[in-house]
Enzyme design. Structure first.
Site, PDB file in Angstrom:
ATOM      1  N   VAL A  48     -65.075 -40.715 -28.062  1.00 17.65           N
ATOM      2  CA  VAL A  48     -63.656 -40.425 -28.255  1.00 17.65           C
ATOM      3  C   VAL A  48     -63.379 -38.937 -28.041  1.00 17.65           C
ATOM      4  CG1 VAL A  48     -61.740 -40.480 -29.888  1.00 17.65           C
ATOM      5  CG2 VAL A  48     -63.378 -42.371 -29.828  1.00 17.65           C
ATOM      6  N   CYS A  49     -64.244 -38.098 -28.609  1.00 19.01           N
ATOM      7  CA  CYS A  49     -64.056 -36.644 -28.480  1.00 19.01           C
ATOM      8  C   CYS A  49     -64.141 -36.197 -27.026  1.00 19.01           C
ATOM      9  CB  CYS A  49     -65.097 -35.911 -29.317  1.00 19.01           C
ATOM     10  SG  CYS A  49     -65.058 -36.314 -31.063  1.00 19.01           S
ATOM     11  N   THR A  50     -65.022 -36.817 -26.271  1.00 18.15           N
ATOM     12  CA  THR A  50     -65.178 -36.454 -24.860  1.00 18.15           C
ATOM     13  C   THR A  50     -63.878 -36.683 -24.107  1.00 18.15           C
ATOM     14  OG1 THR A  50     -67.540 -36.944 -24.918  1.00 18.15           O
ATOM     15  CG2 THR A  50     -66.481 -36.926 -22.754  1.00 18.15           C
TER      16      THR A  50
END
Length: 563
Positions: free
Chosen positions: A368-370
């Site tokens: 998700v962070c990517t």
């Protein structure tokens, strides 16, 4: 705990003669038993002799004594628990307070203006105050930067001269701790042994459960580290020194800690967790008699404070973490210094006169962070158009950030060039209340303590204007973040509020505290307002009027979306 406050010295010729004689005795005492001097020691002697010649100019005035007393009163609190929290706690508030109260004095002491304090045999507590100025306060003021250690050699020379002159013998144990700390901060083994000799004399004054005995274990651990490595590996990163393979292995060993062996007595007081047995332990290459209890002597529970490394603060207990303060809308955003993938930053300086979006993410190398960081990078023109600086945060290292950014750039077809804070010790996370209590861990497994997906929008006045929080498994809508930035900037500039589902160009509403008369004066030139209820008054997006005025060829009445 402290001695009585200082008294002013007489300005008479006889008093000056006595002071010169006392100072000379201090200098001579520092040379006793020494047949040769190193280059550094010779330079110290020259400096002290120059001070002796100029002694009349270095009269210790009432003002200077009052200043020293203020320094000592600040560091020597009424009870030991307050002292421990102040000395070892990593608090932005404390750092800022020291900057504001004593920053000028640290600068003057660094330039040698207070060196005469180390030669005043009549008032040995002046030496303690000077040690605090040169050794303790810089570790607060310049936390995490090479400046932490810049004054150490200067301070070390002054303290060693004072100790050789016997000044330590006329100080209370808690005051002598600060002189020992100066010695133990040295990366020379001889200074470590000098510290232990001084500390052994201090220990003779302490009761068996005196909390100050906690320093016994810390000091011996410092000896062990310097004896093995010849330096503190924990400083290598800050000082940009490459780790040896052995140092890398040592730094990765969580079992080698610098905990403060203090426990809570039934009365509530902090006491030293002492042993009734005499045990010799070997730590790295260093053997010594430990005062720590054996496993079968522990009544249960852990030490009150844990202390991760020689130059770092103790980690807070679980109770302290769960009671962390939270930043609220309207608060002034706290200032802090932190390492990022693009270098060290001071947060207020980073913000400057811009708007700022600070957003945290749970961990590097996560899906998700990517995707979020890819979108953030692609929105660079939008951030720039709005005068917004973006900065990320996670509890991973700057090195991890750099490796992860390569993955983001490759998979998201973008170029991440904004800073990401490396908050491994959770200092900034705790400051902003970002930690996720549902995944809380403490101690050796602290890596599992994640930050939630927080968003803080901060105005140029350093005021927190908006806070969003998402759980770790839900990605953010950056279109919404841009929308609220537009709304906040519109409201700040034109004194309007934005109704439900507002988008740039939509009608806005008049703020409720603005009267009809004032609203007519403000918005009349732009067509006035449409009153539905006494408290519900619509007005055209004021930015459109500004936009049309900046485009003289635009047709009157044409509604255009804002940039």
């Amino acid at each position: 705990m402290p001695n009585a406050p200082f008294t002013q010295s007489s300005d008479s010729a006889e008093a000056l003669r006595q002071r010169i004689q006392q100072t000379l005795q201090v200098i001579l005492a520092s040379l006793d038993g020494r047949d040769t001097l190193s280059g550094a020691e010779l330079e110290d002697l020259r400096r002290e002799l120059r001070m002796l010649v100029m002694l009349e100019r270095f009269q210790i005035t009432t003002g200077m004594m009052d200043k020293a007393e203020q320094i000592l009163a600040y560091m020597l609190r009424p009870n030991i628990e307050e002292c421990i929290n102040l000395w070892f706690g990593k608090s932005e508030q404390t750092d800022l307070e020291i900057w504001n109260r004593f920053g000028v004095d640290v600068a003057l002491a660094s330039k040698g203006h207070y060196d005469s304090w180390a030669l005043d045999d009549e008032h040995p507590r002046l030496l303690v105050a000077l040690a605090i100025l040169l050794d303790q306060f810089p570790r607060n003021m310049y936390r995490g930067t090479p400046e932490m250690y810049a004054r150490d050699p200067h301070c070390l020379a002054l303290v060693k001269s004072g100790l050789r002159a016997g000044m330590g013998d006329r100080l209370h144990a808690i005051e002598r701790v600060f002189l020992c700390l100066v010695l133990t901060h040295s990366e020379e083994l001889g200074d470590q042994h000098l510290c232990m000799g001084e500390w052994d004399r201090v220990m003779e004054e302490l009761a068996s459960d005196d909390p100050l005995k906690a320093f016994h274990e810390i000091f011996h651990r410092h000896v062990a580290v310097i004896q093995r490595f010849g330096r503190f590996p924990h400083r290598n990163k800050i000082l940009q020194r490459a780790n040896t393979e052995a140092e890398e292995h040592f730094l990765a060993n969580n079992s080698f800690r610098f905990d403060l062996p203090l426990i809570r007595h039934a009365s509530g007081a902090l006491v030293f967790a002492g042993t009734v047995k005499k045990r010799i332990v070997k730590l790295l290459d260093h053997e010594y008699q430990t005062l720590l209890p054996d496993t079968d002597e522990m009544s249960g529970g852990a030490f009150e404070f844990t202390y991760e490394e020689p130059d770092n603060a103790f980690t807070r207990t679980r109770e302290q973490l769960e009671k962390q303060g939270f930043i609220r809308i309207g608060d002034q955003v706290p200032d802090f210094t932190a390492e990022t993938n693009t270098g060290w930053i001071n947060f207020h300086e980073f913000i400057g006169n811009s708007w700022c979006v600070l957003f945290s993410h749970p961990a590097d190398f996560t899906p998700v962070c990517t995707t979020e960081f890819g979108v953030t990078a692609k929105l660079k023109p939008e951030w720039g158009r709005r005068g917004v600086k973006v900065i990320g945060l996670s509890v991973d290292s700057a090195e991890d950030h750099a490796r992860w950014i390569a993955d983001i750039n490759e998979t998201q077809q973008t170029q991440v060039d904004f800073p990401i804070i490396a908050d491994k010790d959770r200092r900034v996370s705790m400051l902003f209340g970002m930690l996720d209590a549902t995944t809380f861990h403490h101690g050796a497994t602290s890596g599992a303590t994640m930050t939630v997906r927080n968003v803080f929008i901060i105005s140029p006045s350093k005021r927190v204007e908006l806070i969003l929080s998402y759980p770790a498994f839900i990605g953010r809508n950056f279109g919404e973040i841009l929308r609220v930035v537009d709304a906040l900037q519109l409201s700040a500039k034109f004194q309007v509020a934005t109704p439900v589902n507002w988008q740039p160009g939509d009608d806005t509403v008049v703020l409720p505290f603005i009267s009809d008369e004032e609203a007519e004066r403000i918005f009349g030139p732009e067509g006035g307002f449409r009153k539905v209820l006494s408290y519900l008054r619509y007005v055209r997006d004021p930015s459109l009027r500004s936009l049309l005025l900046s485009r003289p060829h635009a047709a009157p009445g044409v509604r255009e979306a804002t940039d």
